[in-house]
Design a protein around this motif. Sequence first.
Motif, PDB file in Angstrom:
ATOM      1  N   THR A 146       1.795  -5.854   3.706  1.00 38.55           N
ATOM      2  CA  THR A 146       1.284  -6.905   4.575  1.00 38.55           C
ATOM      3  C   THR A 146       1.505  -8.242   3.881  1.00 38.55           C
ATOM      4  OG1 THR A 146      -0.917  -6.395   3.715  1.00 38.55           O
ATOM      5  CG2 THR A 146      -0.399  -5.592   5.899  1.00 38.55           C
TER       6      THR A 146
ATOM      7  N   HIS B  70      -9.549  -3.186  11.944  1.00 40.72           N
ATOM      8  CA  HIS B  70      -8.430  -2.248  11.994  1.00 40.72           C
ATOM      9  C   HIS B  70      -8.524  -1.294  10.810  1.00 40.72           C
ATOM     10  CE1 HIS B  70      -7.280  -5.690   9.561  1.00 40.72           C
ATOM     11  NE2 HIS B  70      -6.549  -4.854   8.850  1.00 40.72           N
TER      12      HIS B  70
ATOM     13  N   ASN C  15       3.184   0.702   3.249  1.00 33.73           N
ATOM     14  CA  ASN C  15       2.913  -0.398   4.177  1.00 33.73           C
ATOM     15  C   ASN C  15       2.754  -1.655   3.360  1.00 33.73           C
ATOM     16  OD1 ASN C  15       0.399  -2.173   5.247  1.00 33.73           O
ATOM     17  ND2 ASN C  15       1.726  -1.566   6.927  1.00 33.73           N
TER      18      ASN C  15
ATOM     19  N   SER D 110       2.915  -7.085   9.000  1.00 35.88           N
ATOM     20  CA  SER D 110       2.708  -5.772   8.387  1.00 35.88           C
ATOM     21  C   SER D 110       3.925  -4.896   8.647  1.00 35.88           C
ATOM     22  CB  SER D 110       1.448  -5.165   9.009  1.00 35.88           C
ATOM     23  OG  SER D 110       1.374  -3.790   8.778  1.00 35.88           O
TER      24      SER D 110
ATOM     25  N   ASN E 247       0.841  -1.202   0.000  1.00 32.67           N
ATOM     26  CA  ASN E 247       0.000   0.000   0.000  1.00 32.67           C
ATOM     27  C   ASN E 247       0.870   1.244   0.000  1.00 32.67           C
ATOM     28  OD1 ASN E 247      -2.605  -1.253   0.319  1.00 32.67           O
ATOM     29  ND2 ASN E 247      -2.087  -1.649   2.464  1.00 32.67           N
TER      30      ASN E 247
ATOM     31  N   PHE F 268      -2.588   4.110  13.438  1.00 35.65           N
ATOM     32  CA  PHE F 268      -3.276   2.853  13.168  1.00 35.65           C
ATOM     33  C   PHE F 268      -4.409   2.698  14.172  1.00 35.65           C
ATOM     34  CE2 PHE F 268      -3.084  -1.952  13.236  1.00 35.65           C
ATOM     35  CZ  PHE F 268      -3.398  -2.128  11.888  1.00 35.65           C
TER      36      PHE F 268
ATOM     37  N   ILE G  15      -0.631 -12.445   9.984  1.00 39.20           N
ATOM     38  CA  ILE G  15      -0.306 -11.427   8.986  1.00 39.20           C
ATOM     39  C   ILE G  15       0.851 -10.618   9.544  1.00 39.20           C
ATOM     40  CG2 ILE G  15      -1.127  -9.358   7.809  1.00 39.20           C
ATOM     41  CD1 ILE G  15      -3.884 -10.600   7.701  1.00 39.20           C
TER      42      ILE G  15
ATOM     43  N   LEU H 250      -7.549   4.446   5.492  1.00 44.20           N
ATOM     44  CA  LEU H 250      -8.088   3.108   5.247  1.00 44.20           C
ATOM     45  C   LEU H 250      -9.176   2.891   6.287  1.00 44.20           C
ATOM     46  CD1 LEU H 250      -7.456   0.760   3.312  1.00 44.20           C
ATOM     47  CD2 LEU H 250      -6.016  -0.206   5.109  1.00 44.20           C
TER      48      LEU H 250
ATOM     49  N   VAL I 172      -6.629   2.823   9.222  1.00 46.68           N
ATOM     50  CA  VAL I 172      -5.591   3.854   9.315  1.00 46.68           C
ATOM     51  C   VAL I 172      -6.264   5.219   9.190  1.00 46.68           C
ATOM     52  CG1 VAL I 172      -3.484   4.786   8.268  1.00 46.68           C
ATOM     53  CG2 VAL I 172      -3.858   2.306   8.315  1.00 46.68           C
TER      54      VAL I 172
ATOM     55  N   HIS J 110     -11.705  -2.326   8.738  1.00 47.23           N
ATOM     56  CA  HIS J 110     -12.006  -3.554   7.986  1.00 47.23           C
ATOM     57  C   HIS J 110     -11.432  -4.757   8.725  1.00 47.23           C
ATOM     58  CE1 HIS J 110      -7.893  -2.588   6.716  1.00 47.23           C
ATOM     59  NE2 HIS J 110      -7.739  -3.887   6.503  1.00 47.23           N
TER      60      HIS J 110
ATOM     61  N   ARG K 136       3.903   7.158   2.738  1.00 45.01           N
ATOM     62  CA  ARG K 136       4.018   6.001   3.635  1.00 45.01           C
ATOM     63  C   ARG K 136       3.788   4.748   2.806  1.00 45.01           C
ATOM     64  NH1 ARG K 136       0.031   2.791   6.817  1.00 45.01           N
ATOM     65  NH2 ARG K 136       1.242   1.639   8.370  1.00 45.01           N
TER      66      ARG K 136
ATOM     67  N   ARG L   5       1.122 -12.279   3.814  1.00 46.01           N
ATOM     68  CA  ARG L   5       0.046 -13.196   4.246  1.00 46.01           C
ATOM     69  C   ARG L   5       0.206 -14.566   3.640  1.00 46.01           C
ATOM     70  NH1 ARG L   5      -4.598  -9.252   3.806  1.00 46.01           N
ATOM     71  NH2 ARG L   5      -3.581  -7.267   4.173  1.00 46.01           N
TER      72      ARG L   5
ATOM     73  N   ASP M 133      -9.440  -8.484   7.773  1.00 46.80           N
ATOM     74  CA  ASP M 133      -8.766  -9.188   6.672  1.00 46.80           C
ATOM     75  C   ASP M 133      -9.316 -10.596   6.663  1.00 46.80           C
ATOM     76  OD1 ASP M 133      -7.342  -6.826   6.795  1.00 46.80           O
ATOM     77  OD2 ASP M 133      -5.462  -7.786   6.302  1.00 46.80           O
TER      78      ASP M 133
ATOM     79  N   TRP N  70       0.070 -10.146  13.644  1.00 47.53           N
ATOM     80  CA  TRP N  70      -1.063 -10.627  14.405  1.00 47.53           C
ATOM     81  C   TRP N  70      -1.665 -11.863  13.789  1.00 47.53           C
ATOM     82  CZ3 TRP N  70      -3.003  -5.551  12.656  1.00 47.53           C
ATOM     83  CH2 TRP N  70      -4.076  -5.634  11.796  1.00 47.53           C
TER      84      TRP N  70
ATOM     85  N   TYR O 259       0.521   5.336   0.771  1.00 53.25           N
ATOM     86  CA  TYR O 259      -0.299   6.420   1.322  1.00 53.25           C
ATOM     87  C   TYR O 259       0.360   7.750   1.019  1.00 53.25           C
ATOM     88  CZ  TYR O 259      -2.479   2.891   4.385  1.00 53.25           C
ATOM     89  OH  TYR O 259      -3.137   1.806   4.891  1.00 53.25           O
TER      90      TYR O 259
END
Length: 219
Positions: free
Chosen positions: A214, A193, A212, A151, A126, A160, A149, A134, A195, A137, A210, A216, A139, A184, A128
């Motif tokens: 993640t 979670h 980011n 991140s 991602n 966050f 996951i 964000l 942003v 939501h 920024r 998975r 996942d 997590w 930003y």
Amino acid sequence: MACTLDLFGGDDPVQHGRVALGPQAVVLRGYALPVVDELLAGVDAVTAQAPFRHMETPGGYTMSVALTNCGGLGWTTDARGYRYSRIDPQSGQPWPAMPQSFLRLAADAAAEAGFPGFAPDACLVNRYEPGSRLSLHQDRNERDYAAPIVSVSLGMPAMFLFGGDARADRAERVPLFHGDVVVWGGVDRLRYHGVMPLQDLPHPQLGSVRINFTIRKAG
Ligand code: MD6
Ligand code: FE
């Protein structure tokens, strides 16, 4: 929001250590700092092949966050819904390979957080800019929730939001800085979670951006 500004204040020394967000969710402060240059080279290699783009949500909005993917599976959204796909819909080609630096960091961070043997197959990247956000939501497009996951945050700081298992649960605010890694899984795997809109607090190396990503296990 004085407290936000204080937390993001200019020349604090880099933080290390762990911040627990839940029984199986943790921020590893500064964990990625020793490998930032490799990670950024990986991001450049990925975006050269699969550029950042603003995708549409099923609700008809254009995301303020620009995204791309690497690895065998990539997360996409369009009018038809959210899903993982082996093919980049923009190029018609497979997503770029996951950089080794991403795989190594993800496995190390996952083990550090109590999830040994993490074998990811997907990475959502991602980007930003100031004002990007964000919304809350879960996942939940991955097939198996047993894997965590991982991140990784680079560049400008972000606030966050880490909530509960229901959208209406109160969300904790957690600032994330350049080099922080969040892991997590387990009982925390489906926590809501998001942003908050990014403030323009340019990063010395990356400027007003920024990144980011993640990592998975999606398939
Ligand atoms: C972000 N992260 O930090 C957005 N999802 O820019 C996420 O949505 C996220 O950080 C699942 C696990 C970790 C995350
Ligand atoms: Fe997420």
